[in-house]
Write an enzyme that holds these catalytic residues in place. Sequence first.
Site, short mmCIF file in Angstrom:
data_model
loop_
_atom_site.label_atom_id
_atom_site.label_comp_id
_atom_site.label_asym_id
_atom_site.label_seq_id
_atom_site.Cartn_x
_atom_site.Cartn_y
_atom_site.Cartn_z
N ALA A 11 -18.91 25.26 21.60
CA ALA A 11 -18.23 25.59 20.43
C ALA A 11 -17.23 26.72 20.31
O ALA A 11 -16.43 26.89 19.33
CB ALA A 11 -19.30 25.87 19.10
N MET A 15 -11.24 23.57 22.77
CA MET A 15 -11.78 22.39 21.94
C MET A 15 -12.95 22.44 20.95
O MET A 15 -12.85 21.84 20.03
CB MET A 15 -12.08 21.21 23.19
CG MET A 15 -10.67 20.73 23.81
SD MET A 15 -9.86 19.41 22.88
CE MET A 15 -11.02 18.11 22.76
N PHE A 128 -9.98 11.33 23.73
CA PHE A 128 -10.03 11.30 22.11
C PHE A 128 -8.64 10.93 21.72
O PHE A 128 -8.86 10.80 20.36
CB PHE A 128 -11.23 12.11 21.60
CG PHE A 128 -12.60 11.95 21.86
CD1 PHE A 128 -13.13 10.75 21.36
CD2 PHE A 128 -13.25 12.47 22.79
CE1 PHE A 128 -14.39 10.45 21.53
CE2 PHE A 128 -14.70 12.36 22.89
CZ PHE A 128 -15.28 11.35 22.15
N HIS A 155 -1.92 19.21 32.97
CA HIS A 155 -2.83 19.82 32.05
C HIS A 155 -2.86 21.31 32.20
O HIS A 155 -2.11 21.76 33.16
CB HIS A 155 -4.40 19.21 32.22
CG HIS A 155 -4.73 17.79 31.76
ND1 HIS A 155 -4.60 16.91 32.37
CD2 HIS A 155 -5.54 17.69 30.61
CE1 HIS A 155 -4.98 16.05 31.68
NE2 HIS A 155 -5.62 16.25 30.49
N LYS A 159 -8.44 23.84 33.48
CA LYS A 159 -8.86 22.55 33.65
C LYS A 159 -9.37 22.65 35.04
O LYS A 159 -8.79 22.86 36.01
CB LYS A 159 -7.88 21.43 33.46
CG LYS A 159 -8.77 20.09 33.39
CD LYS A 159 -7.85 18.73 33.05
CE LYS A 159 -8.54 17.46 33.09
NZ LYS A 159 -9.86 17.69 32.19
#
Length: 269
Positions: A11, A15, A128, A155, A159
């Site tokens: 969290a 993202m 998504f 990216h 990553k």
Amino acid sequence: MEKIKVVVAGASGKMGSEALHMIKKHDDLTLVACVDLQHTGQKVSEVAGLPDFDAVFYDDIEVCLTDVEADVLIDLTSPKVGYKHTAAAIKHGVRPVVGTTGFTKEEIDTLSAQCSEQKLGAVIAPNFAMGAVLMMQFSKMAAKYFPDVEIIEKHHDQKLDAPSGTAVKTAELIQETRKQKTQGHPDEHETIDGARGADYDGMRIHSVRLPGLVAHQEVIFAGPGENLTIKHDSLHRESFMSGIKFAIDHVMGLDKLVYGLEHLMMDND
């Protein structure tokens, strides 16, 4: 209307924090906890830049899912941690919606078997962003007619996995319709290792990692006298949130693991 109770893992990441803001915008969702190595014991509202939630941060998924009643786990972490979180959620009867990439086929098969045994819904999606899902489906269609193809994915430089889950998923879908062939000259050789990218069933995948990028992919097809490029760009992480919400809405009615958002999108037509 009974709200869907959500836990977000990862969290405090870029993202994950975007997912928290998405939950805040939807009246049918409520945040019940966060899982992250940072901010343990703090309320979300006490962390700068995050929405005004009373939900608390945990650093252990097992403790979290024992303490709180949840319907859905959104996992946006790393492959190793994401697999552990997903397995724990299934064990606790919580439906995983997983945007973490880099799972092996064996790991997905194991999680799928666990979901089937419990008749529990789960969604694992390499991407998504709904536009990216359409890009993958269009590429699958094109590969039937254009077997010469290369994938370039780009990216941000933080990553960890390469190639991306989206690129691998695209190659898998292309493989379903493409006539197998090894591309390039038969005597081709690399003067620097890796110059031609990764080899997947005879096609090439190239990974670019640079600061400032989010998530971008080109699938380049070529035939005699013509090229076809199918391209998608996620310019902001908000682009992934509509797909996550779509997956949350659908996972509540599933009794198995679904790998790839396209299966839900196609079934929704």
